[in-house]
Structures are given as structure tokens and as C-alpha cells.
Design a protein around this motif. Structure first.
Motif, short mmCIF file in Angstrom:
data_model
loop_
_atom_site.label_atom_id
_atom_site.label_comp_id
_atom_site.label_asym_id
_atom_site.label_seq_id
_atom_site.Cartn_x
_atom_site.Cartn_y
_atom_site.Cartn_z
N LYS A 96 3.27 6.00 -7.35
CA LYS A 96 2.40 6.90 -8.11
C LYS A 96 3.08 8.26 -8.30
O LYS A 96 3.06 8.84 -9.40
N LEU A 114 0.83 -1.21 0.00
CA LEU A 114 0.00 0.00 0.00
C LEU A 114 0.87 1.26 0.00
O LEU A 114 0.62 2.20 -0.77
N LEU A 115 1.88 1.28 0.86
CA LEU A 115 2.79 2.42 0.91
C LEU A 115 3.64 2.51 -0.35
O LEU A 115 3.90 3.59 -0.87
N ARG A 152 1.71 4.10 -3.13
CA ARG A 152 1.58 5.55 -2.94
C ARG A 152 2.82 6.29 -3.43
O ARG A 152 2.73 7.29 -4.13
N VAL A 153 4.00 5.75 -3.06
CA VAL A 153 5.25 6.37 -3.49
C VAL A 153 5.44 6.22 -4.99
O VAL A 153 5.86 7.15 -5.68
N GLU A 192 7.74 11.64 0.44
CA GLU A 192 6.88 10.45 0.45
C GLU A 192 7.68 9.19 0.72
O GLU A 192 7.22 8.29 1.44
N ALA A 229 7.28 6.83 4.07
CA ALA A 229 6.99 5.39 3.95
C ALA A 229 7.90 4.57 4.86
O ALA A 229 7.48 3.57 5.43
#
Length: 217
Positions: free
Chosen positions: A36, A29-30, A33-34, A61, A65
Motif C-alpha cells: 500500500k 497481511l504484512l 501493508r508494505v 515498513e 515486515a
């Protein structure tokens, strides 16, 4: 001499040591996010420099994380065990140091990771300074709980860190050579005429050459 690290002293295939750590150690999940944000950054960087805001967002980011996932020193150091430097780099760094040339690394990355790779090659004492984000742990060799915000390097302030290195080592600006491999190194060093660009192919050479005194493939 000031060097960039990722893609300059290491093979391009890694992307960056930050990416290696994220791939191996950060929960999906983390990581998503990074990734993206990184994809958006790389899309822009493929055609020219990204904005300072985008550069700040990407490194923050990644650091967030590490904290949110409770990344441990053991985890990331293990993930970096297989990282190698470019062929000939260890020998060249030793040669430069042997000639009395002061060496610094200025990276849009994490100092702890860079130090680990250099340590494996026995190069820690050869590199005078490493300027990059420094992690803070809950205990020695523990989990990452924060980072030293004042240590974070961005592509847009590599010239500032180059000046810090030059002053700390008593190097005149006109004697400081810089070596990088991307538009992220557009401000590495203190004089574009003394900036050497290392490109993987002709297309990359065309992209980075406006920021370099000389570019080699």
C-alpha cells in the motif's frame, strides 16, 4: 564510480530485490501493508521525487515486515537465487576494477541482499563499499531481529553517502562518476554533470534527465 543497484545493475523487471524478497517470503497481511505504501510512493515517483518522509516510511515498513515475520537468512537468500545482473554488467565491473577504478554501490535497499547477488557472480571483492540498510540477526545466518538504522540509505541522502565513499577511497569530488536509473538517484554522486542516467524508454528518459548530466536509453 558509484552505482545505484536496483534497475541500474539489475534488470528493471524485478522492480527491486526488496520486492522479490517480499513477494516470496513475507506473509500476505504484512505484504499488503508494505505494498500500500509502495504504490503511493511509486505513484508520486512516476512524476518526480517523493518526499523524504515518504521515502523514510517505505524503507522502514519493509524492514519492519522482515522483523515481524521472522524472516530468516535462508529464506531471503533462497528467494534471491534467481536474481541476475543486467547483461554485460559483471564484465564491465571487472573491467573497471582491472583499470584501478574504485567501485561503490549506494542503494535505497538492503546491503545483505545486494551482497548475496554480487557473491553469486564472484564480484564481492570488486565492489569496495556497499551503502544500504544492514540487517541484524538473532544468530549467524538466523532470523532478522532488527536493522542498523545508521546504515539506512534514502534517495535524499545519496549525496552524503557518495561523499563518504569518495573520502574513504581518496577520490576527489570532481572525479566521482555516478550511475543511476530513476529520480531516486537525483542526488547520487557529488556533481550532477557527472551523473549518468539509464532509462528504459523515452518517457523515463524525459522524467529523469533533469537530474542527470547525460541520459541514455
Amino acid at each position: 564510480v558509484v552505482f545505484d543497484f536496483d534497475g541500474t545493475l539489475t534488470p528493471k523487471e524485478y522492480g527491486s530485490v526488496i520486492m522479490v524478497v517480499e513477494h516470496s517470503c513475507i506473509p500476505e497481511l504484512l505484504k499488503a501493508r508494505v505494498e500500500k505504501i509502495r504504490k503511493a510512493y511509486l505513484k508520486i515517483a512516476a512524476h518526480g521525487p517523493a518526499s523524504p518522509a515518504m521515502e523514510r516510511k517505505l524503507i522502514v515498513e519493509s524492514l519492519c515486515a522482515y522483523v515481524e515475520s521472522g524472516l530468516s537468512h535462508v529464506q531471503w537468500s533462497t528467494a534471491l537465487d534467481g536474481i541476475r545482473l543486467r547483461e554485460g554488467v559483471p564484465e564491465k565491473l571487472r573491467e573497471l576494477a582491472g583499470r584501478g577504478i574504485k567501485i561503490g554501490i549506494i542503494s535505497f535497499g538492503v546491503a545483505d541482499f545486494i551482497e548475496r547477488v554480487l557473491e553469486r557472480y564472484g564480484l564481492s571483492s570488486i565492489v569496495r563499499r556497499i551503502y544500504a540498510a544492514k540487517l541484524i540477526y538473532d544468530r549467524p545466518i538466523g532470523k532478522v531481529v532488527d536493522w542498523n538504522n545508521r546504515s539506512v540509505v534514502h534517495p535524499f541522502d545519496k549525496n552524503t553517502w557518495s561523499s563518504v565513499f569518495a573520502q574513504s577511497c581518496g577520490i576527489a569530488p570532481e572525479h566521482l562518476l555516478a550511475v543511476g536509473d530513476s529520480t531516486g538517484d537525483r542526488l547520487l554522486g557529488l556533481d550532477s554533470r557527472l551523473r549518468l542516467g539509464i532509462a528504459k524508454d523515452a518517457d523515463e528518459a524525459k522524467r529523469i534527465s533533469p537530474y542527470m548530466g547525460e541520459t541514455v536509453v
